[in-house]
Design a protein around this motif. Structure first.
Motif, PDB file in Angstrom:
ATOM      1  N   SER A 104       0.815  -1.214   0.000  1.00 22.79           N
ATOM      2  CA  SER A 104       0.000   0.000   0.000  1.00 22.79           C
ATOM      3  C   SER A 104       0.846   1.261   0.000  1.00 22.79           C
ATOM      4  CB  SER A 104      -0.923  -0.006   1.226  1.00 22.79           C
ATOM      5  OG  SER A 104      -0.143  -0.037   2.426  1.00 22.79           O
ATOM      6  N   SER A 105       2.172   1.133   0.230  1.00 25.95           N
ATOM      7  CA  SER A 105       3.019   2.325   0.289  1.00 25.95           C
ATOM      8  C   SER A 105       3.066   3.043  -1.048  1.00 25.95           C
ATOM      9  CB  SER A 105       4.437   1.943   0.727  1.00 25.95           C
ATOM     10  OG  SER A 105       5.020   1.046  -0.212  1.00 25.95           O
ATOM     11  N   SER A 106       2.928   2.291  -2.158  1.00 25.08           N
ATOM     12  CA  SER A 106       2.973   2.916  -3.478  1.00 25.08           C
ATOM     13  C   SER A 106       1.741   3.767  -3.745  1.00 25.08           C
ATOM     14  CB  SER A 106       3.095   1.841  -4.570  1.00 25.08           C
ATOM     15  OG  SER A 106       1.985   0.956  -4.517  1.00 25.08           O
ATOM     16  N   PHE A 107       0.682   3.621  -2.890  1.00 31.11           N
ATOM     17  CA  PHE A 107      -0.565   4.358  -3.067  1.00 31.11           C
ATOM     18  C   PHE A 107      -0.535   5.692  -2.320  1.00 31.11           C
ATOM     19  CE2 PHE A 107      -5.456   3.915  -3.102  1.00 31.11           C
ATOM     20  CZ  PHE A 107      -5.496   4.413  -4.388  1.00 31.11           C
ATOM     21  N   ARG A 108       0.537   5.950  -1.581  1.00 28.61           N
ATOM     22  CA  ARG A 108       0.615   7.186  -0.798  1.00 28.61           C
ATOM     23  C   ARG A 108       0.760   8.396  -1.724  1.00 28.61           C
ATOM     24  NH1 ARG A 108       4.975   5.651   3.959  1.00 28.61           N
ATOM     25  NH2 ARG A 108       3.659   4.172   5.100  1.00 28.61           N
ATOM     26  N   PHE A 109       0.326   9.543  -1.184  1.00 27.50           N
ATOM     27  CA  PHE A 109       0.488  10.791  -1.914  1.00 27.50           C
ATOM     28  C   PHE A 109       1.975  11.142  -1.974  1.00 27.50           C
ATOM     29  CE2 PHE A 109      -3.853  11.619  -0.014  1.00 27.50           C
ATOM     30  CZ  PHE A 109      -4.525  11.373  -1.203  1.00 27.50           C
ATOM     31  N   THR A 110       2.427  11.525  -3.173  1.00 28.87           N
ATOM     32  CA  THR A 110       3.804  12.009  -3.318  1.00 28.87           C
ATOM     33  C   THR A 110       3.841  13.523  -3.417  1.00 28.87           C
ATOM     34  OG1 THR A 110       3.699  11.767  -5.731  1.00 28.87           O
ATOM     35  CG2 THR A 110       4.529   9.888  -4.455  1.00 28.87           C
ATOM     36  N   ASP A 111       2.698  14.130  -3.689  1.00 27.86           N
ATOM     37  CA  ASP A 111       2.630  15.592  -3.729  1.00 27.86           C
ATOM     38  C   ASP A 111       1.170  16.014  -3.610  1.00 27.86           C
ATOM     39  OD1 ASP A 111       3.530  18.147  -3.778  1.00 27.86           O
ATOM     40  OD2 ASP A 111       4.258  18.126  -5.849  1.00 27.86           O
ATOM     41  N   VAL A 112       0.938  17.134  -2.930  1.00 25.47           N
ATOM     42  CA  VAL A 112      -0.389  17.735  -2.811  1.00 25.47           C
ATOM     43  C   VAL A 112      -0.206  19.237  -2.881  1.00 25.47           C
ATOM     44  CG1 VAL A 112      -1.389  15.860  -1.453  1.00 25.47           C
ATOM     45  CG2 VAL A 112      -0.245  17.740  -0.282  1.00 25.47           C
ATOM     46  N   ASN A 113      -1.236  19.971  -3.314  1.00 29.27           N
ATOM     47  CA  ASN A 113      -1.096  21.423  -3.370  1.00 29.27           C
ATOM     48  C   ASN A 113      -1.713  22.066  -2.133  1.00 29.27           C
ATOM     49  OD1 ASN A 113      -3.793  21.161  -3.912  1.00 29.27           O
ATOM     50  ND2 ASN A 113      -3.816  22.564  -5.653  1.00 29.27           N
ATOM     51  N   ASP A 114      -1.586  23.389  -2.074  1.00 28.50           N
ATOM     52  CA  ASP A 114      -2.040  24.116  -0.886  1.00 28.50           C
ATOM     53  C   ASP A 114      -3.558  24.016  -0.709  1.00 28.50           C
ATOM     54  OD1 ASP A 114       0.565  24.805  -0.514  1.00 28.50           O
ATOM     55  OD2 ASP A 114       0.372  26.829  -1.354  1.00 28.50           O
ATOM     56  N   VAL A 115      -4.300  23.997  -1.830  1.00 30.31           N
ATOM     57  CA  VAL A 115      -5.760  23.920  -1.734  1.00 30.31           C
ATOM     58  C   VAL A 115      -6.185  22.621  -1.058  1.00 30.31           C
ATOM     59  CG1 VAL A 115      -7.903  23.824  -3.066  1.00 30.31           C
ATOM     60  CG2 VAL A 115      -6.087  25.387  -3.748  1.00 30.31           C
ATOM     61  N   ALA A 116      -5.509  21.514  -1.382  1.00 34.07           N
ATOM     62  CA  ALA A 116      -5.839  20.229  -0.767  1.00 34.07           C
ATOM     63  C   ALA A 116      -5.648  20.297   0.747  1.00 34.07           C
ATOM     64  CB  ALA A 116      -4.984  19.125  -1.367  1.00 34.07           C
ATOM     65  N   CYS A 117      -4.557  20.954   1.167  1.00 33.32           N
ATOM     66  CA  CYS A 117      -4.297  21.061   2.614  1.00 33.32           C
ATOM     67  C   CYS A 117      -5.366  21.903   3.298  1.00 33.32           C
ATOM     68  CB  CYS A 117      -2.907  21.669   2.837  1.00 33.32           C
ATOM     69  SG  CYS A 117      -1.550  20.668   2.159  1.00 33.32           S
ATOM     70  N   ARG A 118      -5.688  23.058   2.689  1.00 32.84           N
ATOM     71  CA  ARG A 118      -6.682  23.936   3.319  1.00 32.84           C
ATOM     72  C   ARG A 118      -8.060  23.292   3.347  1.00 32.84           C
ATOM     73  NH1 ARG A 118      -4.133  27.881   0.049  1.00 32.84           N
ATOM     74  NH2 ARG A 118      -5.907  27.827  -1.392  1.00 32.84           N
ATOM     75  N   ARG A 119      -8.464  22.652   2.255  1.00 37.45           N
ATOM     76  CA  ARG A 119      -9.806  22.080   2.175  1.00 37.45           C
ATOM     77  C   ARG A 119      -9.998  20.955   3.186  1.00 37.45           C
ATOM     78  NH1 ARG A 119     -11.503  19.739  -3.490  1.00 37.45           N
ATOM     79  NH2 ARG A 119     -11.385  21.958  -4.029  1.00 37.45           N
ATOM     80  N   LEU A 120      -8.991  20.080   3.313  1.00 38.33           N
ATOM     81  CA  LEU A 120      -9.146  18.921   4.194  1.00 38.33           C
ATOM     82  C   LEU A 120      -8.691  19.201   5.623  1.00 38.33           C
ATOM     83  CD1 LEU A 120      -7.908  16.128   1.755  1.00 38.33           C
ATOM     84  CD2 LEU A 120     -10.269  16.712   2.352  1.00 38.33           C
ATOM     85  N   GLY A 121      -7.988  20.329   5.826  1.00 43.59           N
ATOM     86  CA  GLY A 121      -7.576  20.689   7.181  1.00 43.59           C
ATOM     87  C   GLY A 121      -6.340  19.963   7.667  1.00 43.59           C
ATOM     88  N   TYR A 122      -5.543  19.378   6.763  1.00 46.14           N
ATOM     89  CA  TYR A 122      -4.317  18.682   7.142  1.00 46.14           C
ATOM     90  C   TYR A 122      -3.101  19.513   6.754  1.00 46.14           C
ATOM     91  CZ  TYR A 122      -7.041  14.353   7.692  1.00 46.14           C
ATOM     92  OH  TYR A 122      -7.934  13.403   8.088  1.00 46.14           O
ATOM     93  N   ALA A 123      -2.010  19.326   7.499  1.00 49.22           N
ATOM     94  CA  ALA A 123      -0.728  19.882   7.076  1.00 49.22           C
ATOM     95  C   ALA A 123      -0.197  19.057   5.905  1.00 49.22           C
ATOM     96  CB  ALA A 123       0.272  19.862   8.227  1.00 49.22           C
ATOM     97  N   ARG A 124       0.658  19.670   5.108  1.00 47.75           N
ATOM     98  CA  ARG A 124       1.183  18.972   3.933  1.00 47.75           C
ATOM     99  C   ARG A 124       1.924  17.703   4.343  1.00 47.75           C
ATOM    100  NH1 ARG A 124       5.538  18.762   0.366  1.00 47.75           N
ATOM    101  NH2 ARG A 124       4.925  18.670  -1.829  1.00 47.75           N
TER     102      ARG A 124
END
Length: 643
Positions: free
Chosen positions: A376-396
């Motif tokens: 399942s490690s290959s399914f992890r996010f390798t990059d996210v943008n600032d909007v994704a962090c703000r919308r979901l409330g998580y730190a990058r």
């Protein structure tokens, strides 16, 4: 090199140059295989196995270089393309340098073999002349000895033997002495004749040996010249600039070197000092490099190189030292990386622009791998943008330790698995999903997932758009549609929609029931299928008016499924698109059969009343006539009474 020029300019015209060079290189390799095959069959080279191995390595390297060049030319836009730059780098460093190294070793083997062949030939000639000179000396000594010994008694035979010896000394080993003295002179003559025959046989054999060795030497020299020509041609068409220099002075330059240094021909470069081509800032670093002796290679370094016209370019430089006889010779391979450097600068600028765009987009962007088996490690996010962090409330940093499974709302597993599988196969997929924010909020999103590759690894970039407001609007629209659907389905009037071909595109249940059909039976049928010939003519007239945009209302007689008539009041509104083009018509159909029956009954009553009126009128006329007659009779009666 055409491939390098194509990466720099993006001009497809260099593909033809590459094809021409490829054909020439493959021709040279084919010639080399044929020559080595003949040498191996004749067994005249001790190094044939090593040479064949070198040639196979050169062929394999060339195949890789050609394959990578083909992939580079197949790219649509090579300028600034990181993948193309990596292919060019692998082709140059891994395969191009291997070819240069192997060809240098092959050149040294052929040079050593050439020198050994020359030494063997010189030695054979020396032994042959020593044998012949010794034989001649021995014969001459015998002749002189016997001449003095028998000079007094056997002048004639001795003179004959002297002449024979003189002929032998001149190389005529076929000379014979005919002596019949019956004594030692005859025996001596026979011995000399025998010796002359042996010398003749020996000379013939030595001539054959010398001829054979001369032919072998000529063949070896020819093979050596062919090998040298073969290597020279291969070096001429190497993708790197090659300079051969001795004591710092250039003695050879290949075609790529002529191109890289903007020279007219090799003569423009010959005789120049190798350090004259280096930029001043790189002199000290270049002079301080240690180049191992005996075939060692100096470390690869980047340098600024000056062309003959004064233009400075970026280059990678590598040198190797070999022995030519007892003199050290240096081979310097130089690769023009001006285009690559420009691409690196452009790549850095593109990365900066990518970051700005990546974080400036209004949608959330997620980049992740494709799950492989239980990993399942290959399914992890390798990059996210600032909007994704703000919308979901998580730190990058938190999101980069998560995967799509972590942010999808409960109950979305089957939808996510199906979307992942489909996007992996199709390459792109748009689907809806519900994300779960850190605070538990459910966020409906529309995801545009696209499959791509980075360094051979399959990845997915998902652009997630928040469709909360759209979902609310869709729900309002759905409720409105449901309300109007119920109105249409439960209305007391029939609703009938036809298209431009006068075919049924919609009817409600009331309309179908009125004509004795089901909705499914009426769909797709022409309007004219539900009327008689007279009705068709009337309908065609009204349809032409509808095409002109005329709205109207009229009575019309349809034919039911059972063949009976169905009278209706038809209110028609043409359907016109934004371009004022006729798209069909909407008809509101009201059942007026009861009205038509009432009208028929009324007509009948009116007829009956008209008949009664006519009968009554006749009766009144008759009564009036009778009244007039009575009045006349009364007058006559009064007259009679008066008289």
């Amino acid at each position: 090199m055409p491939t390098n020029d194509y990466i720099i300019t993006g001009n497809k015209a260099y593909l033809e140059d590459f094809k021409t060079h490829s054909a020439e290189v493959e021709s040279y390799i084919s010639d080399a295989e044929a020559i080595l095959g003949r040498i191996k069959a004749e067994g005249v080279s001790a190094n044939i196995a090593e040479e064949m191995a070198i040639l196979n390595e050169v062929k394999e390297s060339w195949a890789h270089m050609k394959h990578m060049s083909t992939k580079i030319f197949a790219s649509g836009n090579p300028v600034g393309n990181r993948g193309v730059a990596r292919l060019m780098e692998e082709m140059d460093y891994r395969w191009g340098e291997l070819v240069v190294e192997r060809l240098s070793i092959w050149y040294e083997l052929d040079r050593q073999e050439h020198e050994a062949a020359l030494e063997a030939s010189d030695s054979a000639w020396m032994r042959s002349w020593i044998i012949m000179s010794g034989g001649i000396a021995v014969i001459a000594a015998f002749g002189v000895y016997f001449a003095f010994y028998y000079s007094g008694l056997f002048v004639g035979p001795i003179e004959a033997m002297r002449q024979q010896a003189e002929s032998i000394s001149k190389g005529d080993f076929k000379a014979k002495v005919e002596t019949h003295t019956g004594d030692e002179l005859e025996s001596l003559a026979d011995s000399m004749n025998s010796m002359s025959g042996q010398l003749d046989t020996l000379y013939s054999k030595m001539e054959q040996i010398v001829d054979d060795r001369t032919r072998e030497l000529n063949e070896a020299n020819s093979n050596l010249r062919e090998s040298e020509e073969r290597y020279r041609r291969v070096v001429e068409f190497l993708p790197d600039a090659i300079l051969v220099h001795m004591n710092g002075e250039v003695i050879y330059a290949n075609k790529e070197a002529i191109r890289v240094f903007a020279a007219r021909d090799a003569g423009d470069l010959a005789g120049r000092q190798i350090f004259d081509f280096l930029d001043n800032d790189y002199h000290q670093a270049s002079e301080g490099r240690d180049i191992p002796e005996g075939g060692g290679e100096a470390p690869l370094m980047e340098s600024r190189v000056k062309r003959i016209d004064g233009v400075t370019i970026d280059a990678e430089v590598s040198s190797v030292q070999i022995k030519y006889g007892d003199r050290p010779v240096f081979i310097t391979a130089l690769r023009d990386i001006t285009g690559r450097k420009r691409m690196e600068r452009e790549l850095k600028e593109n990365e900066e622009r990518y970051k700005i765009l990546f974080n400036g987009i209004n949608d959330a962007v997620f980049v992740h791998g494709i799950p492989s088996g239980k990993d399942s490690s290959s399914f992890r996010f390798t990059d996210v943008n600032d909007v994704a962090c703000r919308r979901l409330g998580y730190a990058r940093e938190e999101l980069l330790n998560m995967s799509p499974v972590s942010i999808d709302a409960p109950g979305m597993d089957s939808l996510r698995d199906a979307a992942t599988k489909e996007s992996s196969g199709k390459g792109q997929l748009i689907f809806e999903m519900v994300h779960m924010a850190k605070d538990g909020r459910r966020i409906p999103v529309e995801i545009n997932a696209r499959r791509f590759e980075i360094n051979g690894r399959a990845m997915i970039m998902s652009v997630a758009r928040d469709i909360t407001e759209r979902k609310k609007a869709e729900e309002v629209l759905r409720q409105s549609e449901e309300k109007y659907r119920q109105i249409v389905e439960t209305g007391t009037e029939g609703i009938w929609v036809i298209d431009t071909d006068n075919k049924t595109s919609f009817v409600n249940k009331k309309m179908a029931d009125d004509l004795g059909y089901t909705v499914e039976e009426m769909m797709g049928k022409a309007l004219f299928d539900f009327m008689d010939g007279e009705g068709r003519a009337i309908a065609e007239f009204y349809i032409e008016r509808h095409r002109l945009g005329i709205k109207e209302q009229h009575d019309f007689k349809f034919r039911r499924n059972d063949g009976s008539d169905f009278w209706a009041l038809v209110s028609t509104a043409p359907l016109i698109d934004k371009d004022n083009k006729y798209m069909g018509a909407l008809e509101m159909v009201s059942d007026i059969n009861d009205r038509k029956k009432a009208e028929e009954t009324l007509k009948e009553r009116i007829g009956e009343l008209e008949m009664f009126r006519k009968l009554t009128l006749k009766r009144e006329i008759r009564l009036r006539e009778l009244k007039d007659k009575v009045e006349e009779l009364e007058k006559e009666l009064k007259g009679v009474k008066a008289s």
